[in-house]
Design a protein around this motif. Structure first.
Motif, PDB file in Angstrom:
ATOM      1  N   PRO A  76       1.581 -39.816 -11.635  1.00  0.00           N
ATOM      2  CA  PRO A  76       2.900 -39.159 -11.740  1.00  0.00           C
ATOM      3  C   PRO A  76       2.805 -37.639 -11.701  1.00  0.00           C
ATOM      4  N   HIS A  77       1.666 -37.098 -12.114  1.00  0.00           N
ATOM      5  CA  HIS A  77       1.505 -35.643 -12.062  1.00  0.00           C
ATOM      6  C   HIS A  77       1.484 -35.145 -10.612  1.00  0.00           C
ATOM      7  N   ARG A  78       1.079 -36.012  -9.693  1.00  0.00           N
ATOM      8  CA  ARG A  78       1.075 -35.639  -8.270  1.00  0.00           C
ATOM      9  C   ARG A  78       2.491 -35.340  -7.797  1.00  0.00           C
ATOM     10  N   LEU A  79       3.453 -36.150  -8.239  1.00  0.00           N
ATOM     11  CA  LEU A  79       4.849 -35.928  -7.867  1.00  0.00           C
ATOM     12  C   LEU A  79       5.367 -34.631  -8.473  1.00  0.00           C
ATOM     13  N   GLU A  80       5.053 -34.387  -9.738  1.00  0.00           N
ATOM     14  CA  GLU A  80       5.511 -33.167 -10.391  1.00  0.00           C
ATOM     15  C   GLU A  80       4.964 -31.926  -9.700  1.00  0.00           C
ATOM     16  N   MET A  81       3.689 -31.954  -9.346  1.00  0.00           N
ATOM     17  CA  MET A  81       3.076 -30.814  -8.664  1.00  0.00           C
ATOM     18  C   MET A  81       3.664 -30.627  -7.268  1.00  0.00           C
ATOM     19  N   ARG A 137      11.888 -41.663 -10.335  1.00  0.00           N
ATOM     20  CA  ARG A 137      10.519 -41.310  -9.977  1.00  0.00           C
ATOM     21  C   ARG A 137       9.805 -42.472  -9.283  1.00  0.00           C
ATOM     22  N   ALA A 138      10.106 -43.693  -9.709  1.00  0.00           N
ATOM     23  CA  ALA A 138       9.456 -44.861  -9.114  1.00  0.00           C
ATOM     24  C   ALA A 138       9.782 -44.977  -7.628  1.00  0.00           C
ATOM     25  N   LEU A 198      14.944 -38.878   0.617  1.00  0.00           N
ATOM     26  CA  LEU A 198      15.502 -39.712  -0.450  1.00  0.00           C
ATOM     27  C   LEU A 198      16.555 -38.958  -1.245  1.00  0.00           C
ATOM     28  N   LEU A 199      16.256 -37.725  -1.607  1.00  0.00           N
ATOM     29  CA  LEU A 199      17.157 -36.939  -2.450  1.00  0.00           C
ATOM     30  C   LEU A 199      18.461 -36.583  -1.736  1.00  0.00           C
ATOM     31  N   THR A 220      13.520 -39.648 -16.114  1.00  0.00           N
ATOM     32  CA  THR A 220      14.157 -40.519 -15.130  1.00  0.00           C
ATOM     33  C   THR A 220      13.735 -40.207 -13.688  1.00  0.00           C
ATOM     34  N   GLY A 221      14.048 -38.995 -13.249  1.00  0.00           N
ATOM     35  CA  GLY A 221      13.749 -38.664 -11.860  1.00  0.00           C
ATOM     36  C   GLY A 221      14.292 -37.300 -11.497  1.00  0.00           C
ATOM     37  N   TYR A 222      14.828 -37.183 -10.288  1.00  0.00           N
ATOM     38  CA  TYR A 222      15.336 -35.906  -9.779  1.00  0.00           C
ATOM     39  C   TYR A 222      16.671 -36.133  -9.089  1.00  0.00           C
TER      40      TYR A 222
END
Length: 224
Positions: free
Chosen positions: A188-193, A172-173, A161-162, A218-220
Motif C-alpha cells: 500500500p505504501h507504493r500507492l501512497e508514494m 485503495r483496493a 479511475l479517479l 478509504t481511498g482517494y
C-alpha cells in the motif's frame, strides 16, 4: 482513440531498442523501430505513421534530405533526434520540415511531451476550458490552464479511475487492482508514494495543484 503510431529511425540499436522504444511504449505510443531509411520506406508502403522520429546520421541517407522528402510528400509529424546540436543544423532541420529538433542525449520526458505537442497539430481535439481532463487516449492530462503532462502506464490507470467518477471515492483496493495482478501482494505504501510523486509532477509541469483528496482509511477522490 487509436494509439499514435510512431516510426523511430535510429541506427544505434541499443538506444533505439533498449531505451527509446520501451519508454515510448510505456507512454502509450505504438512504436516501430528502424535502422535505416530503406527500412522506413518499406514499412510506410504497408502502414501509415503519425510521426517519424528521425536521426540525421543514417547509414543510407541524409536525415535532412529524408525530412524534406517526407514533409513534401505526406502529412506526417517529424521530430529530428540527433547529436548534431549546432544552431545551423537545428535551423536546417526546421526549414526542411521538422516539427521539432531535439539533441542527444535527449531527456525522455521532453521527447514524450514533444510528441504530444506534434500530435495536437495533427489530431486537434475539442477541449473544455477550465477543467482537468484526460486526452490522447488517456495518456495526457490537461490542466485548466491548458498545460499538458504526459502520463506513464501506472499514472494513466490511476487517473483514469479517479476521473471516471469525479467527486466519488475510489477505494485503495480498486487502485491496487489496477496496478497489480495480485492485490494481496501489493504494498500500500507504493500507492501512497505514487500519488505523492504524481501530485508533485503535475504541479511542477502545470503550475496548478491537482484537486485530488485523500479519504483517510478509504481511498482517494478527484474533486470537481
Amino acid at each position: 482513440m487509436t494509439p499514435p503510431h510512431i516510426a523511430l529511425v535510429e541506427d544505434d540499436d541499443a538506444l533505439r531498442d533498449d531505451i527509446l522504444m520501451p519508454w515510448l511504449l510505456a507512454h502509450g505510443f505504438h512504436c516501430d523501430g528502424f535502422g535505416s531509411a530503406a527500412a522506413l520506406r518499406g514499412a510506410m508502403q504497408k502502414a501509415p505513421y503519425d510521426i517519424v522520429i528521425l536521426d540525421v546520421g543514417l547509414p543510407d541517407a541524409n536525415g535532412f534530405e529524408l525530412a524534406r522528402e517526407l514533409h513534401r510528400t505526406m502529412r506526417i509529424g517529424i521530430v529530428m533526434l540527433t547529436s548534431r546540436d549546432a544552431t545551423t543544423d537545428r535551423v536546417r532541420g526546421l526549414n526542411e520540415g521538422a516539427d521539432a529538433y531535439l539533441a542527444k542525449p535527449v531527456d525522455l520526458d521532453e521527447l514524450v511531451a514533444t510528441l504530444h505537442s506534434v500530435l495536437r497539430r495533427l489530431r486537434p481535439e475539442p477541449l473544455v476550458d477550465n477543467v482537468w481532463q484526460l486526452t490522447v487516449g488517456g495518456w495526457c492530462l490537461v490542466a485548466p490552464n491548458g498545460r499538458r503532462i504526459a502520463l506513464n502506464v501506472a499514472e494513466r490507470k490511476v487517473l483514469g479511475l479517479l476521473m471516471e467518477v469525479p467527486g466519488a471515492v475510489v477505494p485503495r483496493a480498486d487502485m491496487a487492482a489496477a496496478l497489480s495482478e495480485d492485490i494481496y501482494d501489493f504494498d500500500p505504501h507504493r500507492l501512497e508514494m505514487m500519488v505523492h510523486r504524481l501530485r508533485s509532477k503535475i504541479a511542477d509541469a502545470t503550475g496548478e495543484a491537482l484537486p485530488l483528496r485523500t479519504v483517510r482509511g478509504t481511498g482517494y477522490v478527484m474533486m470537481t
